[in-house]
Design an enzyme around this catalytic site. Structure first.
Site, PDB file in Angstrom:
ATOM      1  N   ASP A  65      -7.942  -5.641   0.445  1.00 38.27           N
ATOM      2  CA  ASP A  65      -8.423  -6.499  -0.639  1.00 38.27           C
ATOM      3  C   ASP A  65      -7.982  -7.945  -0.518  1.00 38.27           C
ATOM      4  O   ASP A  65      -8.448  -8.800  -1.268  1.00 38.27           O
ATOM      5  CB  ASP A  65      -7.952  -5.940  -1.987  1.00 38.27           C
ATOM      6  CG  ASP A  65      -8.658  -4.650  -2.308  1.00 38.27           C
ATOM      7  OD1 ASP A  65      -9.830  -4.533  -1.914  1.00 38.27           O
ATOM      8  OD2 ASP A  65      -8.055  -3.764  -2.912  1.00 38.27           O
ATOM      9  N   HIS A  80       0.850  -1.189   0.000  1.00 37.16           N
ATOM     10  CA  HIS A  80       0.000   0.000   0.000  1.00 37.16           C
ATOM     11  C   HIS A  80       0.879   1.230   0.000  1.00 37.16           C
ATOM     12  O   HIS A  80       1.932   1.233   0.634  1.00 37.16           O
ATOM     13  CB  HIS A  80      -0.910   0.008   1.239  1.00 37.16           C
ATOM     14  CG  HIS A  80      -2.073   0.913   1.097  1.00 37.16           C
ATOM     15  ND1 HIS A  80      -2.002   2.254   1.378  1.00 37.16           N
ATOM     16  CD2 HIS A  80      -3.336   0.679   0.652  1.00 37.16           C
ATOM     17  CE1 HIS A  80      -3.178   2.797   1.132  1.00 37.16           C
ATOM     18  NE2 HIS A  80      -4.004   1.871   0.688  1.00 37.16           N
TER      19      HIS A  80
HETATM   20  N1  CMC Z   1       3.909  -7.670  -4.819  1.00 34.84           N
HETATM   21  C1  CMC Z   1       5.243  -7.654  -5.021  1.00 34.84           C
HETATM   22  N2  CMC Z   1       6.024  -6.575  -4.886  1.00 34.84           N
HETATM   23  C2  CMC Z   1       5.425  -5.432  -4.523  1.00 34.84           C
HETATM   24  C3  CMC Z   1       4.040  -5.375  -4.271  1.00 34.84           C
HETATM   25  C4  CMC Z   1       3.281  -6.536  -4.439  1.00 34.84           C
HETATM   26  N3  CMC Z   1       1.960  -6.535  -4.224  1.00 34.84           N
HETATM   27  N4  CMC Z   1       3.705  -4.102  -3.919  1.00 34.84           N
HETATM   28  C5  CMC Z   1       4.845  -3.406  -3.961  1.00 34.84           C
HETATM   29  N5  CMC Z   1       5.890  -4.199  -4.293  1.00 34.84           N
HETATM   30  C6  CMC Z   1       7.314  -3.815  -4.373  1.00 34.84           C
HETATM   31  C7  CMC Z   1       7.579  -2.953  -5.617  1.00 34.84           C
HETATM   32  O1  CMC Z   1       7.941  -3.744  -6.717  1.00 34.84           O
HETATM   33  C8  CMC Z   1       8.700  -2.077  -5.118  1.00 34.84           C
HETATM   34  O2  CMC Z   1       9.887  -2.846  -5.107  1.00 34.84           O
HETATM   35  P1  CMC Z   1      11.319  -2.127  -5.409  1.00 34.84           P
HETATM   36  O3  CMC Z   1      11.505  -1.119  -4.338  1.00 34.84           O
HETATM   37  O4  CMC Z   1      12.304  -3.245  -5.375  1.00 34.84           O
HETATM   38  O5  CMC Z   1      11.194  -1.523  -6.786  1.00 34.84           O
HETATM   39  C9  CMC Z   1       8.352  -1.832  -3.655  1.00 34.84           C
HETATM   40  O6  CMC Z   1       7.572  -2.973  -3.257  1.00 34.84           O
HETATM   41  C10 CMC Z   1       7.560  -0.562  -3.415  1.00 34.84           C
HETATM   42  O7  CMC Z   1       6.381  -0.620  -4.212  1.00 34.84           O
HETATM   43  P2  CMC Z   1       5.798   0.544  -5.114  1.00 34.84           P
HETATM   44  O8  CMC Z   1       5.156  -0.044  -6.317  1.00 34.84           O
HETATM   45  O9  CMC Z   1       6.847   1.596  -5.302  1.00 34.84           O
HETATM   46  O10 CMC Z   1       4.706   1.129  -4.135  1.00 34.84           O
HETATM   47  P3  CMC Z   1       3.513   2.070  -4.528  1.00 34.84           P
HETATM   48  O11 CMC Z   1       3.198   2.846  -3.311  1.00 34.84           O
HETATM   49  O12 CMC Z   1       3.800   2.851  -5.764  1.00 34.84           O
HETATM   50  O13 CMC Z   1       2.343   1.055  -4.894  1.00 34.84           O
HETATM   51  C11 CMC Z   1       0.488  -0.422  -4.659  1.00 34.84           C
HETATM   52  C12 CMC Z   1       1.354   0.659  -3.972  1.00 34.84           C
HETATM   53  C13 CMC Z   1      -0.734  -0.680  -3.792  1.00 34.84           C
HETATM   54  C14 CMC Z   1       0.002   0.082  -6.030  1.00 34.84           C
HETATM   55  C15 CMC Z   1       1.349  -1.703  -4.817  1.00 34.84           C
HETATM   56  O14 CMC Z   1       1.761  -2.156  -3.557  1.00 34.84           O
HETATM   57  C16 CMC Z   1       0.579  -2.803  -5.550  1.00 34.84           C
HETATM   58  O15 CMC Z   1       0.542  -2.798  -6.773  1.00 34.84           O
HETATM   59  N6  CMC Z   1      -0.040  -3.768  -4.799  1.00 34.84           N
HETATM   60  C17 CMC Z   1      -0.831  -4.797  -5.429  1.00 34.84           C
HETATM   61  C18 CMC Z   1      -2.186  -4.231  -5.817  1.00 34.84           C
HETATM   62  C19 CMC Z   1      -3.081  -4.006  -4.617  1.00 34.84           C
HETATM   63  O16 CMC Z   1      -3.241  -4.878  -3.766  1.00 34.84           O
HETATM   64  N7  CMC Z   1      -3.741  -2.816  -4.573  1.00 34.84           N
HETATM   65  C20 CMC Z   1      -4.737  -2.514  -3.561  1.00 34.84           C
HETATM   66  C21 CMC Z   1      -4.384  -1.325  -2.713  1.00 34.84           C
HETATM   67  S1  CMC Z   1      -5.456  -1.244  -1.269  1.00 34.84           S
HETATM   68  C22 CMC Z   1      -7.018  -0.897  -1.872  1.00 34.84           C
HETATM   69  C23 CMC Z   1      -7.144   0.496  -2.359  1.00 34.84           C
HETATM   70  O17 CMC Z   1      -6.984   1.434  -1.560  1.00 34.84           O
HETATM   71  O18 CMC Z   1      -7.407   0.659  -3.540  1.00 34.84           O
END
Ligand code: CMC
Length: 435
Positions: A371, A313
């Protein structure tokens, strides 16, 4: 918003004069540096795609402490609201700032109930869609179309219009979601029944038929109500920011909320519950718990493009408090339905256990989000996977409208208009041959 006893000074290595920037404090949470005059003072913009360090507004509605894993609606912890209040109390709280007293509660429930029916013409509008259309595509259209049916509440600058539009949206969303489901499966629409609770009425519109009485199961009713509470608001997330930005042009509330529905659809946001359940089903089909290790290796391999859906998140760097409550509800629902041995629930718990101990997830502070378990609950209730995000939209509508109305009432509100760092071609002439 109050000035704190601190100011930021921005200095430049090229000798340009430094600038002082005011710092404001909220009641809790990080202070903010006010950069509104930065462009006028320096000719420079700030650069923050993805809004990693940008507060886009001031708000008194929802507070998240991502490090603690704390979520407050108007100051009240989500755990207490989910245990002691129902969804309509929560709606009243989000819209008005306080929980309702006995009389306000009765009046508010009656008010929402009075608006649950939609214009009869909506069903003919719905008929234009393919039966196999994704419910989120249908919902985006139906919510946008409300502005065509309810002309008398579309003036965003009129507080009475905004109040009626808020009630209409909260009351009619369950009807629209259920209609889009019934349309897809070719069953007759069920009109709302106003002596039922908000969640009970929705269950009946979804699963009842005109041929027989529908008995609402109180455990499922409570579970659904909790899903609604947990999804009701989440400060300035992508869809809420979309609603605010869309509404900042002065468009009508129905159009702004339709924009929120469209944004929510994406798999990084509300679409994650659908994506998470699809992921669990995929793992189950390909060998189940025995293959979890292999799947986790793929998740950790940056080249695979596979993510553990329902994990991670932008704000929570600790367990999402909603995920804890959702896991509790998941247990209750599966027990009620005699599905304690549900393989997807077992699989989810195994994935969670591995992830919480794995260095990849621990070092990145990736925890289950809301989720991760909500899809299992919804599936057990009988809600089809492609409707999960529609349920999220239904529940989030109150948050969107509360935030939109807060923005319109804010004397500092302006149309949202970000700037850019231009990386394209400077001015050039069309070649002579084309002239
Ligand atoms: N699985 C594997 N790796 C992950 C995941 C995941 N679900 N989420 C983040 N990471 C890794 C990402 O690859 C990055 O790694 P590195 O630093 O080596 O490049 C690190 O963790 C930080 O992630 P980020 O993508 O920079 O974080 P963000 O804040 O931009 O993204 C997110 C947040 C929710 C979009 C992402 O965690 C994600 O895609 N999660 C899966 C989708 C999900 O469950 N979304 C629901 C969010 S809660 C409901 C809502 O409010 O909508």
């Amino acid at each position: 918003m109050k000035l704190v006893d601190n100011k930021a000074t921005l200095s430049f290595s090229n000798g340009s004069p430094s600038v002082d920037l005011p710092v404001y404090g909220g009641n809790i949470g990080p202070d903010v540096i006010d950069i509104r005059k930065l462009y006028a003072q320096t000719g420079m913009f700030t650069y923050d795609p993805g809004f990693l360090s940008t507060a886009s507004c001031q708000s008194a509605i929802t507070y998240i402490d991502g490090d603690k894993g704390e979520l407050l609606y108007r100051g009240y912890p989500i755990e207490q609201l989910a245990t002691h209040c129902d969804y309509l109390d929560t709606c009243f709280l989000l819209l008005n700032g306080e929980l309702p007293n006995e009389q306000e509660r009765t009046d508010f429930h009656k008010l929402v109930t009075n608006h649950t029916m939609v214009n009869e013409q909506m069903q003919f509008f719905l008929r234009g869609f393919r039966r196999d259309a994704h419910p989120m595509a249908v919902l985006t259209g139906l919510v946008g179309a409300l502005s065509a049916f309810y002309h008398d509440s579309t003036d965003i600058n009129n507080p009475e219009h905004r109040r009626i539009a808020a009630i209409r949206l909260i009351a009619k969303m369950p009807t629209l979601v259920a209609m889009s489901y019934k349309y897809g499966i070719g069953q007759p629409y069920m009109y709302p029944q106003n002596n039922l609770s908000y969640a009970g009425n929705f269950l009946r519109m979804m699963f009842g038929t005109p041929c027989e009485e529908y008995q609402v199961n109180p455990v499922l009713e409570r579970a659904l109500d909790r899903i609604f509470i947990l999804h009701a608001d989440h400060e300035q997330n992508a869809s809420t920011s979309t609603v605010r930005l869309c509404g900042s042009s002065g468009t009508n509330p129905f159009a702004a909320i339709a924009a929120g529905v469209a944004c929510l659809w994406g798999p990084a946001h509300g679409g994650a519950n659908e994506a998470c359940l699809n992921m669990l089903e995929d793992i189950q089909r390909n060998g189940g718990i025995a293959k979890v290790g292999e799947f986790m290796n793929q998740v950790k391999d940056k080249n695979s493009g596979v993510k553990l859906m329902g994990f991670g998140h932008r704000v929570y760097k600790n367990y999402d408090p909603r995920a804890k409550l959702m896991q509790e509800t998941c247990n209750e629902v599966l027990q009620e339905l005699g599905l304690e041995n549900d393989p997807l629930f077992k699989l989810a718990k195994e994935l969670e256990k591995i992830a919480l101990e794995d260095e990849y997830f621990v070092s990145r502070k990736l925890y289950p989000n809301v989720d991760f378990y909500s899809g299992i609950v919804q599936r057990a209730i009988g809600i089809p996977v492609n409707l999960f995000t529609g349920i999220f939209a239904l529940a989030r509508t109150v948050g969107w409208i509360a935030q939109l109305n807060e923005m319109i009432g804010d004397p500092e509100y302006k149309i949202g208009r970000p700037r850019q760092l231009f990386t394209g071609s400077p001015r050039r002439d069309v070649p002579a041959a084309k002239k």
